[in-house]
Enzyme design. Structure first.
Site, short mmCIF file in Angstrom:
data_model
loop_
_atom_site.label_atom_id
_atom_site.label_comp_id
_atom_site.label_asym_id
_atom_site.label_seq_id
_atom_site.Cartn_x
_atom_site.Cartn_y
_atom_site.Cartn_z
N GLY A 13 0.80 -1.22 0.00
CA GLY A 13 0.00 0.00 0.00
C GLY A 13 0.83 1.27 0.00
N SER A 14 0.32 2.29 0.69
CA SER A 14 0.85 3.65 0.54
C SER A 14 2.25 3.85 1.08
CB SER A 14 -0.10 4.64 1.22
OG SER A 14 -1.32 4.73 0.51
N VAL A 15 2.80 2.92 1.87
CA VAL A 15 4.20 3.08 2.27
C VAL A 15 5.09 3.08 1.03
CG1 VAL A 15 3.92 2.09 4.58
CG2 VAL A 15 4.43 0.58 2.64
N PHE A 16 4.58 2.51 -0.07
CA PHE A 16 5.35 2.45 -1.31
C PHE A 16 5.53 3.83 -1.93
CE2 PHE A 16 6.74 0.39 -5.24
CZ PHE A 16 7.33 -0.76 -4.76
#
Length: 598
Positions: free
Chosen positions: A288-291
């Site tokens: 998810g958004s940690v990417f």
């Protein structure tokens, strides 16, 4: 009556003496004959014993030697500070000689009383095979149980002393340590690394290995603290599992690698259950958004944008059959810095499209995220990447969907992003700075120091600023920075909307980062504490804060009396960041109060 004369008496005396002399002469002969007879008898018995030994006992000797030769003496395993994690101990192993067993029923009945789980049918079959001379019954018995069996006084049963692995710290770092098989041979984790790289000794008796201990990078104190906080998070957020790691951003040494539910190295059977799999390095996940940390870093490093570049993200975005939208849209253009802080999907997608599929793949390859990796505990599953990498895939990968990887591999890339741009290779073995540095090649420079400094600013602002999604990860005095991520888990027919992995990837202290911390919660539930939400900002971020506040003192990092949120690190780690970016991070609270944040 006739009276004998003197001549007759003399003749009788002579005859008597002759008879006695003959009897005395025959005594030694009889003794010699008896001795020879007894000697021949002993020779016959000895010959029979030799014959029996050749026919029967020789087979038993080979069987026993072959079995005992499979035992291995192993070196100790200790943590980075020398605290014992694994060691060999002597244990008793019970075996039977079926030819010497007198009453099988008695043996089965009495052993069944001691070992209630014994397979009586199999035991009867083994003891009935009179062609066998050696059958293992139980291995690795404690002295108390061995004495209990000994007191039964059953003919045909005996003991051998063998080496068994003991784990004084229990199940702490169980996934990392791994386990051994019944012959004390490493099967998984560091135990397997010991066999393959360090070396073990094949032994015929219980002989402790005379080898130096294997020193891990793990710190038992930090590991215990992380596991305890994960257990609390599972209970607090009703999650099905949790995982976390603590990594040195410069050396790649893992001071903690925890996955709950954990496993006990002394009872390896649980590790076969998928629910107990190591979530840090044994599985791949869409994160998810940690990417978005990688997407923003790519755009900055390729000089496509600056942190102040404004991108139009006010409307939904269509690509292929997908509609990309932000969870909490502001309805206005955002700077690149705001795209990161507000975790904008549309903004990340547009940044990735500026680079294009080819440059995006090249950047991820450059960061060692498109191929497998290996640690001392074994190979890490290779990332799952799109088979076709077009515009749609470029968009979804930009915010962590359509690409799956092990959390450990991703954490190594984030460590590179914030340590000045030098490549980090995760390791579970403590490195010797004096010896290793003299022989090691210089770390490869993957991104520019300026890009690394900008990422440190953004990650710190995401926690300390008024609109960041990571505000609940803030720990006064520790200058924590990082990024949240909430990724839906795949299921039959698509993604499961209410089943997510919520995570927070961060580091501290951001002015000069020393440790990366990655926290993941698997399928948390909405609770009163989270306002019914399952977003990472409400569960993974506060878990990060509790972990940092607990492990900071253990790592020798004490909280500062006043946090330095206004001190912006530049390429050298000092306060020389751009004034424009600093002002962009110091948002006016009144301006942004009307906007909701994830």
């Amino acid at each position: 009556m006739q009276t004998p004369n003197a001549n007759d008496e003399a003749a009788a005396a002579i005859a008597f003496d002759t008879a006695m002399t003959g009897r005395r002469a025959s005594g030694p002969l009889r003794t010699l004959i008896a001795t020879l007879a007894m000697g021949l008898a002993f020779v016959a018995v000895g010959a029979q014993l030799v014959r029996l030994a050749i026919r029967g006992q020789g087979g038993m000797s080979v069987s026993i030697n072959e079995t005992v030769a499979q035992s291995f003496a192993r070196p100790d395993i200790v943590d980075r500070n020398g605290r014992l994690l694994a060691t060999d101990v002597e244990a008793y192993s019970l075996f039977a000689d079926p030819q010497r067993v007198i009453d099988r029923d008695e043996v089965i009945e009495k052993l069944g009383a001691v070992f209630t789980d014994i397979d009586r049918t199999a035991l009867r079959r083994d003891l009935s095979d009179r062609n066998r001379r050696f059958v293992w019954l139980r291995r690795g018995l404690s002295p108390r149980v061995a004495q209990q069996v000994h007191n039964l006084g059953l003919p045909g049963l005996d003991f051998r002393r063998e080496l068994r692995r003991a784990y004084p710290a229990g199940n702490i770092a169980g996934h990392t340590i791994g386990y051994v098989n019944i012959d004390n041979k490493g099967v998984a984790g560091i135990e397997r690394y010991v066999d393959e790289v360090v070396g073990v000794d094949a032994v015929h008796t219980a002989t402790i290995a005379d080898r130096p201990p294997v020193r891990l990078s793990i710190d038992v104190g930090v590991q215990h603290a992380v596991e305890a906080e994960l257990a609390d998070a599972i209970e607090r957020y009703k999650a099905k599992g949790a995982a976390a790691l603590v990594m040195d951003v410069n050396t790649g040494e893992l001071l903690a690698s925890a996955s709950l539910p954990t496993v006990d190295p002394a009872r390896p059977g649980t590790s076969l259950d998928t629910a107990f799999a190591d979530k840090i390095s044994s599985g791949t996940f869409e994160l998810g958004s940690v990417f978005k940390t990688l997407t923003v870093a790519m755009a900055l490093d390729q000089q496509l944008v600056t942190p102040d570049t404004v991108i139009d993200v006010g409307r939904e975005m269509k690509t292929g059959r997908f509609t990309i939208k932000d969870v909490h849209s502001t309805g206005r253009p955002l700077s690149v810095a705001e795209i990161f802080l507000r975790s904008s999907n549309v903004g990340s997608a547009k940044l990735a499209l500026q680079a294009g599929p080819k440059r995006q793949q090249e950047f991820l390859q450059h960061m060692s995220l498109l191929e497998g990796m290996k640690t001392e505990a074994g190979p890490v599953p290779p990332p799952q990447v799109p088979k076709r990498w077009g515009e749609v895939e470029t968009v979804t990968v930009s915010y962590g969907h359509g690409i799956a990887m092990a959390p450990l591999q991703f954490a190594g890339a984030v460590a590179t992003l914030i340590n000045g741009g030098r490549k980090v290779v995760p390791t579970l073995v403590k490195r010797n700075p004096g010896a290793d540095d003299a022989q090691a090649a210089p770390q490869q420079q993957l991104i520019s120091p300026a890009t690394s400094a900008a990422m440190r600013i953004l990650m710190r602002g995401n926690v300390s600023g008024p609109v960041g999604t990571g505000k609940r990860a803030n720990v006064p005095g520790y200058d924590v920075g990082g990024k949240t991520g909430t990724a839906e888990l795949p299921g039959p027919g698509g993604y499961r909307e209410k089943a997510v992995i919520s995570s927070f990837i961060g580091a501290f202290p951001m002015e000069a980062p020393q440790y990366v911390v990655f926290v993941l919660l698997f399928e948390p539930k909405g609770t009163a504490e989270t306002g019914g939400e399952i977003l990472a900002s409400r569960n993974a971020a506060p878990t990060m804060a509790r972990v940092v506040s607990r492990i900071g003192p253990l790592l020798g990092i004490l909280p500062k009396q006043s946090a330095s949120a206004d001190r912006v690190p530049g390429p050298s780690g000092q306060g020389n960041g751009s004034l424009a970016l600093r002002s962009r991070l110091a948002f006016d609270a009144a301006t942004v109060a009307k906007y909701e944040t994830r």
